[in-house]
Design a protein around this motif. Structure first.
Motif, mmCIF file in Angstrom:
data_model
loop_
_atom_site.group_PDB
_atom_site.id
_atom_site.type_symbol
_atom_site.label_atom_id
_atom_site.label_comp_id
_atom_site.label_asym_id
_atom_site.label_seq_id
_atom_site.Cartn_x
_atom_site.Cartn_y
_atom_site.Cartn_z
ATOM 1 N N PRO A 195 11.461 17.102 -9.398
ATOM 2 C CA PRO A 195 10.791 18.323 -8.756
ATOM 3 C C PRO A 195 11.079 19.363 -9.775
ATOM 4 O O PRO A 195 11.866 19.653 -10.743
ATOM 5 C CB PRO A 195 11.667 18.574 -7.599
ATOM 6 N N ASP A 196 10.062 20.349 -9.498
ATOM 7 C CA ASP A 196 10.172 21.508 -10.565
ATOM 8 C C ASP A 196 11.366 22.378 -10.600
ATOM 9 O O ASP A 196 11.658 22.650 -11.913
ATOM 10 C CB ASP A 196 8.896 22.622 -9.970
ATOM 11 N N GLU A 197 12.047 22.472 -9.673
ATOM 12 C CA GLU A 197 13.376 23.304 -9.712
ATOM 13 C C GLU A 197 14.459 22.579 -10.415
ATOM 14 O O GLU A 197 15.145 23.082 -11.084
ATOM 15 C CB GLU A 197 13.875 23.531 -8.369
ATOM 16 N N VAL A 198 14.428 21.135 -10.412
ATOM 17 C CA VAL A 198 15.326 20.539 -11.081
ATOM 18 C C VAL A 198 14.950 20.399 -12.566
ATOM 19 O O VAL A 198 15.679 20.257 -13.501
ATOM 20 C CB VAL A 198 15.543 18.856 -10.695
ATOM 21 N N VAL A 199 13.471 20.202 -12.803
ATOM 22 C CA VAL A 199 13.234 20.407 -14.297
ATOM 23 C C VAL A 199 13.776 21.599 -15.122
ATOM 24 O O VAL A 199 14.199 21.689 -16.022
ATOM 25 C CB VAL A 199 11.453 20.394 -14.457
ATOM 26 N N GLU A 200 13.365 22.445 -14.441
ATOM 27 C CA GLU A 200 13.604 24.162 -14.699
ATOM 28 C C GLU A 200 15.502 24.066 -15.026
ATOM 29 O O GLU A 200 15.972 24.471 -16.094
ATOM 30 C CB GLU A 200 13.596 25.265 -13.696
ATOM 31 N N ALA A 201 16.078 23.661 -14.156
ATOM 32 C CA ALA A 201 17.554 23.589 -14.010
ATOM 33 C C ALA A 201 18.146 22.763 -15.210
ATOM 34 O O ALA A 201 18.919 23.140 -15.905
ATOM 35 C CB ALA A 201 18.177 23.163 -12.879
ATOM 36 N N THR A 202 17.577 21.672 -15.626
ATOM 37 C CA THR A 202 17.692 20.651 -16.576
ATOM 38 C C THR A 202 17.511 21.367 -17.877
ATOM 39 O O THR A 202 18.449 21.405 -18.946
ATOM 40 C CB THR A 202 16.957 19.490 -16.564
ATOM 41 N N ARG A 203 16.203 22.059 -17.909
ATOM 42 C CA ARG A 203 15.803 22.787 -19.267
ATOM 43 C C ARG A 203 16.803 23.905 -19.633
ATOM 44 O O ARG A 203 17.137 24.034 -20.605
ATOM 45 C CB ARG A 203 14.425 23.041 -18.952
#
Length: 278
Positions: free
Chosen positions: A254-262
């Motif tokens: 999900p987008d929010e997990v992508v952002e948190a990982t980045r």
């Protein structure tokens, strides 16, 4: 250029006598490449590795020839390197009880043949860093298998096995000392070593959020769950998925997990190097 190898994260091209190591934005967990990219991940890993290669230059030479003499389309995420004859052992150092080491310790009170004292809890600091190598299985060939030091001696010879252990522990020691000044704990790390003209050199990547466990020091305590600054965050997210059994194909992120990982990758880069990610 000829594509020599496409791994989970990196693509290796032949360019004359050199190789180009190109780091993608792909991310893998449990040896499965997930279908969603992490923006800028390849550039972050490349630039952080280059920074660490400089910090470790007096510990062991590395394979870097140039970070700028690369095709424009790979700028920032590629390194021109020497060709190395890679050692077929994953060289891992652990300073804390984490990851797969927890199960090994609970079963054997040892990790990869290294005996440990009783009573250690998750995230505990080990009495001293230990060398916990594993096999290096080809892509699609199954999971790497833990090795004892004696097994490394059997496969590589005593002299090289001792040098692999010495270098791995020294890279971990130096890296941990530097990271500690930036408020980061390096729980464990994996490095790649190979030979060029008979000289053992550091290759691939080094001390990145893909190859290491990074914890925020001010949120670490034995028995606790520290704040991860690496891809363990993504592993924990995937553990809550009811319909994925850790085999390909992997789930979309999900987008929010992508952002948190980045954001975690950027935080590690900025805290370690002192430079702002552009």
């Amino acid at each position: 250029m000829e594509l020599l190898h496409s791994g989970k994260i990196r693509d290796v091209y032949a360019d004359g006598d050199d190789v180009l190591l190109v780091t993608s934005d792909r991310i893998s967990i449990y040896d499965v490449v997930l279908p969603t990219l992490i923006p800028d991940k390849g550039k972050i890993l490349t630039q952080l590795s280059l920074w660490w290669f400089d910090q470790l230059a007096d510990v062991i030479p590395n394979h870097v020839i140039s970070a700028t003499d690369v095709p424009a389309e790979f700028a920032g995420r590629a390194i021109r390197c020497e060709r190395l004859e890679m050692v077929m052992v994953e060289c891992i150092a652990r300073g804390y009880l984490a990851g797969s080491g927890i199960k090994d310790y609970e079963r054997d009170q040892a990790i990869s043949g290294n005996p440990l004292p009783p009573g250690l809890v998750e995230s505990a600091k080990l009495p001293e860093p230990i060398f916990t190598p594993s096999t290096k299985e080809p892509v699609g060939g199954g999971h790497d298998r833990p090795m004892t030091f004696d097994e490394v001696v059997d496969s590589q010879g005593k002299e090289l096995a001792e040098e692999l252990r010495r270098v791995t522990l020294e890279v971990y020691r130096r890296g941990s000392e530097i990271a500690a000044t930036k408020g980061i704990v390096i729980a464990d790390t994996k490095i790649e070593l190979g030979h060029a003209n008979g000289v053992l050199k550091l290759g691939d990547e080094v001390l990145t959020p893909d190859s290491s466990r990074f914890w925020s020091a001010d949120e670490w305590s034995p028995g606790g769950v520290p704040r991860y600054l690496d891809k363990q965050f993504l592993r924990d997210w995937s553990a809550g998925l009811p319909d994925w059994n850790r085999t390909a194909p992997g789930p979309e992120i999900p987008d929010e997990v992508v952002e948190a990982t980045r954001n975690r990758y950027i935080e590690v880069y900025e805290r370690l190097t002192g430079d702002r990610w552009r």
